[in-house]
Design a protein around this motif. Structure first.
Motif, mmCIF file in Angstrom:
data_model
loop_
_atom_site.group_PDB
_atom_site.id
_atom_site.type_symbol
_atom_site.label_atom_id
_atom_site.label_comp_id
_atom_site.label_asym_id
_atom_site.label_seq_id
_atom_site.Cartn_x
_atom_site.Cartn_y
_atom_site.Cartn_z
ATOM 1 N N ASP A 50 0.961 -0.929 -0.031
ATOM 2 C CA ASP A 50 0.204 0.788 0.226
ATOM 3 C C ASP A 50 0.960 1.060 -0.230
ATOM 4 O O ASP A 50 2.122 1.522 1.029
ATOM 5 C CB ASP A 50 -0.946 -0.271 1.343
ATOM 6 C CG ASP A 50 -1.795 0.718 1.253
ATOM 7 O OD1 ASP A 50 -1.616 1.634 0.706
ATOM 8 O OD2 ASP A 50 -2.208 1.854 2.026
ATOM 9 N N PRO A 51 0.976 2.338 -1.031
ATOM 10 C CA PRO A 51 1.857 3.155 -1.085
ATOM 11 C C PRO A 51 1.348 4.141 -0.202
ATOM 12 O O PRO A 51 2.183 5.192 0.218
ATOM 13 C CB PRO A 51 1.416 4.103 -2.648
ATOM 14 C CG PRO A 51 0.067 3.356 -2.739
ATOM 15 C CD PRO A 51 -0.409 1.753 -1.469
ATOM 16 N N GLU A 52 0.483 4.722 0.707
ATOM 17 C CA GLU A 52 -0.225 5.590 1.335
ATOM 18 C C GLU A 52 0.715 5.099 3.062
ATOM 19 O O GLU A 52 1.414 5.778 3.926
ATOM 20 C CB GLU A 52 -1.709 5.450 1.985
ATOM 21 C CG GLU A 52 -2.360 6.326 0.703
ATOM 22 C CD GLU A 52 -3.987 6.530 1.298
ATOM 23 O OE1 GLU A 52 -3.998 5.852 2.091
ATOM 24 O OE2 GLU A 52 -3.933 6.487 0.039
ATOM 25 N N SER A 53 0.489 3.613 2.660
ATOM 26 C CA SER A 53 1.256 3.414 4.237
ATOM 27 C C SER A 53 2.708 3.653 4.327
ATOM 28 O O SER A 53 3.217 3.248 5.228
ATOM 29 C CB SER A 53 0.699 1.881 4.426
ATOM 30 O OG SER A 53 -0.382 1.257 5.000
ATOM 31 N N PHE A 82 3.971 5.833 2.494
ATOM 32 C CA PHE A 82 4.861 6.500 2.768
ATOM 33 C C PHE A 82 4.543 7.534 4.362
ATOM 34 O O PHE A 82 5.256 8.041 5.097
ATOM 35 C CB PHE A 82 3.634 7.892 1.855
ATOM 36 C CG PHE A 82 3.309 9.218 1.789
ATOM 37 C CD1 PHE A 82 4.326 9.698 1.213
ATOM 38 C CD2 PHE A 82 2.597 10.069 3.103
ATOM 39 C CE1 PHE A 82 4.975 10.767 1.619
ATOM 40 C CE2 PHE A 82 3.468 11.589 3.042
ATOM 41 C CZ PHE A 82 4.250 11.607 2.019
ATOM 42 N N TYR A 83 3.486 6.575 5.366
ATOM 43 C CA TYR A 83 3.584 7.565 6.098
ATOM 44 C C TYR A 83 4.577 6.827 7.192
ATOM 45 O O TYR A 83 5.273 7.472 8.029
ATOM 46 C CB TYR A 83 2.134 6.519 7.161
ATOM 47 C CG TYR A 83 1.720 6.501 7.988
ATOM 48 C CD1 TYR A 83 1.257 7.855 8.886
ATOM 49 C CD2 TYR A 83 2.530 5.891 9.474
ATOM 50 C CE1 TYR A 83 1.028 8.362 10.498
ATOM 51 C CE2 TYR A 83 2.068 5.859 10.574
ATOM 52 C CZ TYR A 83 1.274 7.497 10.723
ATOM 53 O OH TYR A 83 1.740 7.395 12.343
ATOM 54 N N ARG A 131 7.462 6.188 5.844
ATOM 55 C CA ARG A 131 8.610 7.252 5.747
ATOM 56 C C ARG A 131 8.751 8.585 6.267
ATOM 57 O O ARG A 131 9.885 9.126 6.504
ATOM 58 C CB ARG A 131 8.867 7.345 4.043
ATOM 59 C CG ARG A 131 9.147 5.788 3.224
ATOM 60 C CD ARG A 131 9.720 6.256 1.850
ATOM 61 N NE ARG A 131 10.537 6.543 1.847
ATOM 62 C CZ ARG A 131 11.111 6.870 0.513
ATOM 63 N NH1 ARG A 131 10.071 6.777 -0.774
ATOM 64 N NH2 ARG A 131 11.917 7.714 0.058
ATOM 65 N N SER A 132 7.091 8.807 6.618
ATOM 66 C CA SER A 132 7.280 10.352 6.423
ATOM 67 C C SER A 132 7.556 10.798 8.115
ATOM 68 O O SER A 132 8.093 11.322 8.663
ATOM 69 C CB SER A 132 6.065 10.620 6.344
ATOM 70 O OG SER A 132 5.311 10.037 7.450
ATOM 71 N N GLU A 155 13.518 3.595 3.686
ATOM 72 C CA GLU A 155 12.358 2.665 2.577
ATOM 73 C C GLU A 155 12.758 1.494 3.398
ATOM 74 O O GLU A 155 11.430 0.659 3.052
ATOM 75 C CB GLU A 155 12.707 2.865 1.204
ATOM 76 C CG GLU A 155 11.532 2.755 0.755
ATOM 77 C CD GLU A 155 11.445 2.809 -0.785
ATOM 78 O OE1 GLU A 155 10.809 2.860 -2.358
ATOM 79 O OE2 GLU A 155 12.941 3.693 -1.727
#
Length: 378
Positions: free
Chosen positions: A320-323, A325-326, A328-329, A334
């Motif tokens: 999931d790209p959103e998970s 990104f979360y 990594r933020s 990564e």
């Protein structure tokens, strides 16, 4: 007829059947993704020899018989070669192996300590386990890396009324080998089987289970993980037959495929006429970590009864790209973020293992395999 003569007659029958049927190949629907005839011929299977087995410590209360010995007891003779439908490679393991092991847990006996049955070496092998009425046991089946050219194992399991077996099978990466294990299980009234299959791939890897829920209230719960990299192949094929009423089966398989690997799951449920009140659920999911990895997921239902509850589902995708990104933020690199998400994806299929020590063992093997699965295809 003596026990030795019966055994020889059974092996001769298996050999004749193997010669007639020939090697399984992709024109057989259930071998569609694992064309064994393309990489092996019958002569190679016949000449592969006998694989090895080892039990360092047999828990008290478990009876063991070495199948290389001629005079088998009655409980072995009436069971070996009679559980489930014989198929080509099952015939081969019976016809060509010169050894194997049979285990029996007597009526009402509860074995707390896991029975560790180690499988190693090249060749054909048989193993059998019989749990009598009300008995319970745990079998841990680790396979060694040294599969040689071919390892073909045939397994028979019979559970009497109220018996319960937990079975954890772990097959490590064997990149130069062809590894096949076909299991046949018969469950009587209120018997329960919990099977977990952890596969890390080989040149061609096939794990197949055919389970008959033959008594009312019988249950089969299957789970498994496959973590694959490079050009590894892993095929898990299952067929559960609900032959009696009020039977229950669940399946949950998770796959992580990277590099140029291939993950296969084929799950078939048959609810026979008269098996009212049967309940079946099967789920297969795969993560593709590389554009050249492949996942083939094929759940199937065949129902001959109206009063049943059956469901199946299959999904293939990426993290999931959103998970991602979360994580990594929040400052997580990564690579570490991807590893965390993969572990979370696999967790559901591993946590169902009832023994904490065996659960930790499987997690250890998963952690060792993840770097291969996360590598880009070359």
């Amino acid at each position: 007829m003596s026990a030795a003569a019966q055994r020889e007659a059974r092996r001769t029958e298996a050999l004749d059947s193997f010669r007639v049927r020939g090697m399984p190949h992709r024109r057989f629907e259930h071998w569609r993704y694992s064309d064994l005839r393309a990489v092996l011929d019958a002569g190679q299977v016949a000449q592969a020899g006998t694989a090895k087995w080892n039990i360092e410590h047999l828990p008290e209360g478990v009876e063991l018989f070495d199948l290389s010995v001629q005079d088998a007891p009655e409980w072995v003779m009436k069971t070996l070669g009679h559980v489930g439908n014989r198929r080509t490679m099952v015939e081969a393991s019976l016809a060509f192996s010169e050894g194997g092991v049979a285990l029996r847990v007597p009526k009402g006996k509860h074995i707390a300590e896991p029975i560790k049955l180690e499988i190693g070496g090249q060749g054909n092998l048989r193993w059998l386990i019989v749990l009598e009425q009300g008995a319970s046991a745990t079998v841990f089946e680790p396979h060694a890396h040294d599969a040689g050219y071919l390892r073909n194992v045939g397994v028979e399991i019979t559970l009497a009324e109220g018996a319960e077996l937990q079975h954890v099978r772990c097959a490590p990466l064997a990149p130069r080998s062809f590894t096949v294990e076909l299991m046949a299980l018969e469950l009587a009234k209120h018997a329960k089987y919990y099977g977990h299959f952890a596969n890390f791939g080989s040149r061609l890897s096939r794990t197949e289970a055919h389970i008959v829920l033959g008594g009312e209230g019988a249950e089969a719960h299957l789970s498994g993980v496959a973590v694959l990299g490079h050009e590894a192949h892993s095929d898990v094929t299952t067929h559960i037959e609900h032959a009696a009423g009020k039977t229950l089966s669940t399946q949950l398989f998770k796959h992580v495929a990277g590099g140029k690997s291939r993950a296969v799951y084929q799950g078939k449920i048959t609810v026979r006429d008269g098996a009212s009140g049967s309940d079946s659920r099967q789920t297969a999911r795969a993560l593709l970590m590389s554009p050249r990895a492949e996942a083939d997921l094929k759940p199937e239902l065949i129902i001959f009864n109206d009063d049943v509850k059956c469901a199946h589902g299959a999904t293939v995708g990426d993290l999931d790209p959103e998970s991602l990104f979360y994580l990594r933020s929040r400052g997580i690199p990564e690579k570490d973020a991807r590893r965390l998400l993969i572990n979370a994806f696999l967790e559901e299929a591993v946590d169902v293992i009832g023994n904490d020590t065996l659960k930790e063992t499987i997690w250890h093997d998963i952690e060792a395999a993840l770097p291969r699965a996360m590598e880009a295809a070359k």
